[in-house]
Design an enzyme around this catalytic site. Structure first.
Site, PDB file in Angstrom:
ATOM      1  N   HIS A 105      79.958 -14.970   5.307  1.00  0.00           N
ATOM      2  CA  HIS A 105      80.631 -15.917   6.203  1.00  0.00           C
ATOM      3  C   HIS A 105      81.295 -17.007   5.363  1.00  0.00           C
ATOM      4  O   HIS A 105      82.467 -17.284   5.542  1.00  0.00           O
ATOM      5  CB  HIS A 105      79.649 -16.518   7.221  1.00  0.00           C
ATOM      6  CG  HIS A 105      80.307 -17.428   8.215  1.00  0.00           C
ATOM      7  ND1 HIS A 105      79.744 -17.801   9.401  1.00  0.00           N
ATOM      8  CD2 HIS A 105      81.504 -18.055   8.189  1.00  0.00           C
ATOM      9  CE1 HIS A 105      80.559 -18.605  10.079  1.00  0.00           C
ATOM     10  NE2 HIS A 105      81.629 -18.779   9.358  1.00  0.00           N
TER      11      HIS A 105
ATOM     12  N   GLU B  72      87.975 -20.624   6.117  1.00  0.00           N
ATOM     13  CA  GLU B  72      86.874 -20.964   5.212  1.00  0.00           C
ATOM     14  C   GLU B  72      87.370 -21.806   4.035  1.00  0.00           C
ATOM     15  O   GLU B  72      86.720 -22.771   3.630  1.00  0.00           O
ATOM     16  CB  GLU B  72      86.167 -19.688   4.715  1.00  0.00           C
ATOM     17  CG  GLU B  72      85.406 -18.966   5.822  1.00  0.00           C
ATOM     18  CD  GLU B  72      84.315 -19.828   6.457  1.00  0.00           C
ATOM     19  OE1 GLU B  72      83.479 -20.376   5.728  1.00  0.00           O
ATOM     20  OE2 GLU B  72      84.317 -19.962   7.700  1.00  0.00           O
TER      21      GLU B  72
ATOM     22  N   HIS C 235      86.034 -25.563   4.109  1.00  0.00           N
ATOM     23  CA  HIS C 235      84.930 -25.760   3.148  1.00  0.00           C
ATOM     24  C   HIS C 235      85.407 -25.750   1.689  1.00  0.00           C
ATOM     25  O   HIS C 235      84.979 -26.577   0.893  1.00  0.00           O
ATOM     26  CB  HIS C 235      83.873 -24.662   3.328  1.00  0.00           C
ATOM     27  CG  HIS C 235      83.311 -24.591   4.717  1.00  0.00           C
ATOM     28  ND1 HIS C 235      82.397 -25.499   5.193  1.00  0.00           N
ATOM     29  CD2 HIS C 235      83.544 -23.727   5.741  1.00  0.00           C
ATOM     30  CE1 HIS C 235      82.076 -25.191   6.455  1.00  0.00           C
ATOM     31  NE2 HIS C 235      82.761 -24.116   6.808  1.00  0.00           N
TER      32      HIS C 235
HETATM   33  P1  AMP Z   1      82.697 -22.450  10.043  1.00  0.00           P
HETATM   34  O1  AMP Z   1      83.807 -23.245  10.727  1.00  0.00           O
HETATM   35  O2  AMP Z   1      82.971 -22.142   8.613  1.00  0.00           O
HETATM   36  O3  AMP Z   1      81.344 -23.055  10.315  1.00  0.00           O
HETATM   37  O4  AMP Z   1      82.695 -21.038  10.735  1.00  0.00           O
HETATM   38  C1  AMP Z   1      82.658 -20.900  12.105  1.00  0.00           C
HETATM   39  C2  AMP Z   1      83.917 -20.208  12.535  1.00  0.00           C
HETATM   40  O5  AMP Z   1      84.024 -18.962  11.875  1.00  0.00           O
HETATM   41  C3  AMP Z   1      83.914 -19.932  14.006  1.00  0.00           C
HETATM   42  O6  AMP Z   1      85.214 -20.158  14.485  1.00  0.00           O
HETATM   43  C4  AMP Z   1      83.571 -18.452  14.069  1.00  0.00           C
HETATM   44  O7  AMP Z   1      84.101 -17.854  15.205  1.00  0.00           O
HETATM   45  C5  AMP Z   1      84.234 -17.946  12.830  1.00  0.00           C
HETATM   46  N1  AMP Z   1      83.633 -16.714  12.326  1.00  0.00           N
HETATM   47  C6  AMP Z   1      82.351 -16.522  11.993  1.00  0.00           C
HETATM   48  N2  AMP Z   1      82.170 -15.274  11.543  1.00  0.00           N
HETATM   49  C7  AMP Z   1      83.379 -14.677  11.589  1.00  0.00           C
HETATM   50  C8  AMP Z   1      83.831 -13.376  11.253  1.00  0.00           C
HETATM   51  N3  AMP Z   1      83.029 -12.430  10.756  1.00  0.00           N
HETATM   52  N4  AMP Z   1      85.151 -13.116  11.458  1.00  0.00           N
HETATM   53  C9  AMP Z   1      85.979 -14.061  11.934  1.00  0.00           C
HETATM   54  N5  AMP Z   1      85.612 -15.295  12.264  1.00  0.00           N
HETATM   55  C10 AMP Z   1      84.320 -15.605  12.092  1.00  0.00           C
END
Ligand code: AMP
Ligand code: AMP
Length: 234
Positions: free
Chosen positions: A69, A123, A127
Site C-alpha cells: 500500500h 502515494e 507520503h
Molecule cells: P493513504 O491516503 O495513503 O492513507 O491511502 C488510502 C487511499 O488509498 C484510499 O483512497 C484508498 O482507497 C486507496 N487505496 C488503498 N489501497 C488501494 C489499492 N490497492 N488500489 C488503489 N487504491 C488503494
C-alpha cells in the site's frame, strides 16, 4: 556619488540577507519532519471483499499475495506529515525501470480498472513528498519494493498455519507468525467483509528514518480487529 554607492551597497547587503534567510527557511522546510516509516502491505482479498468491492488492474488479476500500500513517514507522537511538496509531483518517467515490478508488487485495486498510476501518484504526492530529504522519487519506490522482498508475510503466515482460506484466526496467532518470522511486532488492521466479519486487511511494519532497516515500531496506529479475524481467499 559616494553617498549613493553606500546606499546601494546597503541595499545589496539587505537583499543578500533576505535571500540567505529565505534559503535557510526553504532548507528547513525540506528537512526531515518525521521519525520513522510505516511500511504497509495489504491483502487484496480483503480490499475486494467489502461493500465497496474492487476492480482488477488493466494488467490482470494480481497474484494471491500481499501487495504494497505504501511507505509512510510518521512521527513518534503518532502524527504524520502529508502532501509536503506540490512542486515535485509524481512523474512516471522517473520510475520507468520499476513499473513492471510495481505492477506485480504494488497493484491498484480501485475502480474503474486502471494501470496503477493514480494509486502510485497518490502515494508519492501524499507520503513520498514528505521524505524527500531521504529518498528521491525513484528511490522512494525502489526502496519500498526492496523492503517487500526482505520479509515474505504470506510465507510467514502460511508456515504458521494461517492460510488465506476464508477461515478465522486469532489476532495473536497472526501477530506471532509475523513476529516469529521477521523478529518484529506488526500492527494488524482489519476491515469488514460484506457480512460484517472482521478480516485481515493490512499489516504494518516499521522502518528507520533512513529507510534502510526494519525496526520495532515506536508507536502503533489505532483501531481494533476483534479476537476472531477472517483471512479471505484471493
Ligand atoms: P493513504 O491516503 O495513503 O492513507 O491511502 C488510502 C487511499 O488509498 C484510499 O483512497 C484508498 O482507497 C486507496 N487505496 C488503498 N489501497 C488501494 C489499492 N490497492 N488500489 C488503489 N487504491 C488503494
Ligand atoms: P488490547 O486488547 O487492545 O488491550 O491489546 C492487547 C495487546 O495487543 C496490546 O499490546 C496491543 O498493542 C495489541 N494489539 C491490539 N490490537 C492490535 C492490532 N490490531 N495489531 C497488533 N497488535 C494489537
Amino acid at each position: 556619488m559616494k553617498m549613493m554607492m553606500m546606499i546601494s551597497n546597503n541595499n545589496n547587503a539587505l537583499l543578500l540577507i533576505k535571500l540567505l534567510t529565505l534559503h535557510s527557511l526553504l532548507v528547513l522546510a525540506a528537512s526531515q519532519d518525521f521519525d520513522f516509516f510505516y511500511f504497509v502491505q495489504q491483502w487484496p482479498g480483503s480490499y475486494c471483499d467489502t461493500k465497496q468491492s474492487c476492480c482488477y488492474p488493466s494488467t490482470g488479476k494480481p497474484a494471491s499475495d500481499f501487495g504494497i500500500h505504501g511507505l509512510w513517514p510518521n512521527r513518534n507522537d503518532g502524527s504524520y506529515p502529508s502532501n509536503c511538496d506540490s512542486t515535485n509531483p509524481f512523474d512516471v518517467s522517473k520510475i520507468s525501470d520499476l513499473t513492471s515490478h510495481m505492477q506485480s508488487e504494488w497493484p491498484t485495486l480501485s475502480c474503474p480498472s486502471n494501470n496503477g498510476l493514480a494509486f502510485w501518484g497518490h502515494e508519492w504526492d501524499k507520503h513520498g513528498t514528505c521524505s524527500e530529504s531521504v529518498l528521491n522519487q525513484h528511490d522512494y519506490f525502489a526502496t519500498t519494493l526492496s523492503l517487500k522482498n526482505q520479509i515474505d508475510l504470506l510465507q510467514a503466515l502460511k508456515s504458521a498455519g494461517v492460510q488465506p482460506n476464508g477461515q478465522k484466526y486469532t489476532l495473536s496467532s497472526i501477530k506471532s507468525a509475523i513476529q516469529g518470522a521477521s523478529g518484529f511486532t506488526p500492527w494488524i488492521e482489519c476491515n469488514n467483509d460484506t457480512s460484517g466479519n472482521s478480516q485481515l486487511y493490512q499489516i504494518y511494519l516499521c522502518v528507520d528514518s533512513s529507510a534502510s532497516r526494519f525496526i520495532q515500531c515506536p508507536v502503533f496506529p489505532k483501531g481494533s480487529c476483534g479476537s476472531s479475524i477472517e483471512f479471505p481467499k484471493f
